[in-house]
Design a protein around this motif. Structure first.
Motif, PDB file in Angstrom:
ATOM      1  N   SER A  30     -45.580 -50.543  42.143  1.00 33.48           N
ATOM      2  CA  SER A  30     -45.137 -49.293  41.877  1.00 33.48           C
ATOM      3  C   SER A  30     -45.883 -48.458  40.865  1.00 33.48           C
ATOM      4  N   TYR A  31     -45.730 -49.046  39.750  1.00 32.70           N
ATOM      5  CA  TYR A  31     -46.294 -48.420  38.368  1.00 32.70           C
ATOM      6  C   TYR A  31     -47.847 -48.327  38.409  1.00 32.70           C
ATOM      7  N   LEU A  32     -48.410 -49.152  38.920  1.00 34.24           N
ATOM      8  CA  LEU A  32     -49.831 -49.350  39.393  1.00 34.24           C
ATOM      9  C   LEU A  32     -50.108 -48.210  40.106  1.00 34.24           C
ATOM     10  N   SER A  33     -49.429 -47.889  41.260  1.00 30.19           N
ATOM     11  CA  SER A  33     -49.899 -46.839  42.175  1.00 30.19           C
ATOM     12  C   SER A  33     -49.597 -45.282  41.373  1.00 30.19           C
ATOM     13  N   GLU A  34     -48.623 -45.221  40.804  1.00 22.77           N
ATOM     14  CA  GLU A  34     -48.628 -43.962  40.056  1.00 22.77           C
ATOM     15  C   GLU A  34     -49.460 -43.684  38.921  1.00 22.77           C
TER      16      GLU A  34
ATOM     17  N   GLN B  55     -50.062 -58.438  36.403  1.00 21.92           N
ATOM     18  CA  GLN B  55     -48.739 -58.581  36.112  1.00 21.92           C
ATOM     19  C   GLN B  55     -48.177 -57.244  35.573  1.00 21.92           C
ATOM     20  N   VAL B  56     -48.607 -56.012  36.336  1.00 20.46           N
ATOM     21  CA  VAL B  56     -48.257 -54.661  36.442  1.00 20.46           C
ATOM     22  C   VAL B  56     -47.769 -54.368  37.838  1.00 20.46           C
ATOM     23  N   SER B  57     -46.386 -53.912  37.711  1.00 23.11           N
ATOM     24  CA  SER B  57     -45.516 -53.615  38.989  1.00 23.11           C
ATOM     25  C   SER B  57     -46.677 -52.863  39.923  1.00 23.11           C
TER      26      SER B  57
ATOM     27  N   VAL C 152     -51.863 -51.681  26.132  1.00 21.47           N
ATOM     28  CA  VAL C 152     -51.473 -53.089  26.641  1.00 21.47           C
ATOM     29  C   VAL C 152     -51.579 -53.309  28.165  1.00 21.47           C
ATOM     30  N   VAL C 153     -51.124 -51.995  28.952  1.00 22.39           N
ATOM     31  CA  VAL C 153     -51.299 -52.173  30.173  1.00 22.39           C
ATOM     32  C   VAL C 153     -52.789 -51.907  30.673  1.00 22.39           C
ATOM     33  N   ILE C 154     -53.509 -51.100  29.945  1.00 23.79           N
ATOM     34  CA  ILE C 154     -55.082 -50.747  30.397  1.00 23.79           C
ATOM     35  C   ILE C 154     -55.769 -52.095  30.111  1.00 23.79           C
ATOM     36  N   CYS C 155     -55.303 -52.943  28.969  1.00 19.86           N
ATOM     37  CA  CYS C 155     -56.167 -54.179  28.768  1.00 19.86           C
ATOM     38  C   CYS C 155     -55.640 -55.315  30.037  1.00 19.86           C
ATOM     39  N   LYS C 156     -54.344 -55.341  30.284  1.00 18.05           N
ATOM     40  CA  LYS C 156     -54.166 -56.194  31.253  1.00 18.05           C
ATOM     41  C   LYS C 156     -54.929 -55.856  32.584  1.00 18.05           C
ATOM     42  N   LEU C 157     -55.011 -54.532  32.810  1.00 13.64           N
ATOM     43  CA  LEU C 157     -55.763 -54.043  34.119  1.00 13.64           C
ATOM     44  C   LEU C 157     -57.106 -54.491  34.107  1.00 13.64           C
ATOM     45  N   ALA C 158     -57.673 -53.995  32.844  1.00  8.89           N
ATOM     46  CA  ALA C 158     -58.976 -54.386  32.619  1.00  8.89           C
ATOM     47  C   ALA C 158     -59.445 -55.942  32.674  1.00  8.89           C
TER      48      ALA C 158
ATOM     49  N   LYS D  16     -64.323 -53.669  43.384  1.00 12.08           N
ATOM     50  CA  LYS D  16     -64.250 -55.280  43.301  1.00 12.08           C
ATOM     51  C   LYS D  16     -63.541 -55.771  44.497  1.00 12.08           C
ATOM     52  N   GLY D  17     -63.201 -54.925  45.225  1.00 13.78           N
ATOM     53  CA  GLY D  17     -62.397 -55.445  46.719  1.00 13.78           C
ATOM     54  C   GLY D  17     -61.138 -55.844  46.613  1.00 13.78           C
ATOM     55  N   LEU D  18     -60.251 -55.479  45.702  1.00 14.69           N
ATOM     56  CA  LEU D  18     -58.975 -55.893  45.577  1.00 14.69           C
ATOM     57  C   LEU D  18     -58.019 -54.914  45.907  1.00 14.69           C
ATOM     58  N   SER D  19     -56.982 -55.150  46.600  1.00 13.81           N
ATOM     59  CA  SER D  19     -55.831 -54.218  47.115  1.00 13.81           C
ATOM     60  C   SER D  19     -55.058 -54.156  45.837  1.00 13.81           C
ATOM     61  N   LEU D  20     -54.171 -52.934  46.072  1.00 12.73           N
ATOM     62  CA  LEU D  20     -53.244 -52.655  45.170  1.00 12.73           C
ATOM     63  C   LEU D  20     -52.371 -53.685  44.695  1.00 12.73           C
ATOM     64  N   SER D  21     -51.790 -54.354  45.767  1.00 10.08           N
ATOM     65  CA  SER D  21     -50.925 -55.606  45.542  1.00 10.08           C
ATOM     66  C   SER D  21     -51.675 -56.839  45.001  1.00 10.08           C
ATOM     67  N   GLU D  22     -52.975 -56.881  45.115  1.00 11.47           N
ATOM     68  CA  GLU D  22     -53.863 -58.129  44.292  1.00 11.47           C
ATOM     69  C   GLU D  22     -53.689 -57.894  42.907  1.00 11.47           C
ATOM     70  N   LEU D  23     -54.412 -56.486  42.858  1.00 10.38           N
ATOM     71  CA  LEU D  23     -54.226 -56.225  41.218  1.00 10.38           C
ATOM     72  C   LEU D  23     -52.990 -56.345  40.428  1.00 10.38           C
TER      73      LEU D  23
END
Length: 64
Positions: free
Chosen positions: A28-32, A24-26, A44-50, A12-19
């Motif tokens: 550092s948590y997203l990186s992990e 609204q997931v930190s 809930v987190v999976i749905c937010k990311l999706a 999707k061409g998004l950086s880690l920071s953009e996603l």
């Protein structure tokens, strides 16, 4: 549980920071999650990311 978040994010061409900001997931948590350090990710987190990625949650689980 294998999640294809990083692959989907890069497609999707998004950086880690953009996603992180869109979902609204930190960052550092997203990186992990992307690196397999966090494997017990809540629905809930999976749905937010999706939602932030513009895909169905089920698409983050399978590449078929």
């Amino acid at each position: 549980m294998i999640l294809y978040i990083k692959e989907t994010r890069t497609q999707k061409g998004l950086s880690l920071s953009e996603l992180a900001k869109k979902s609204q997931v930190s960052k550092s948590y997203l990186s992990e999650i992307e690196n397999g350090i966090k494997t017990n990710v809540s629905y809930v987190v999976i749905c937010k990311l999706a939602h932030a990625l513009g895909v169905r949650a089920t698409e983050l689980f399978s590449r078929e």
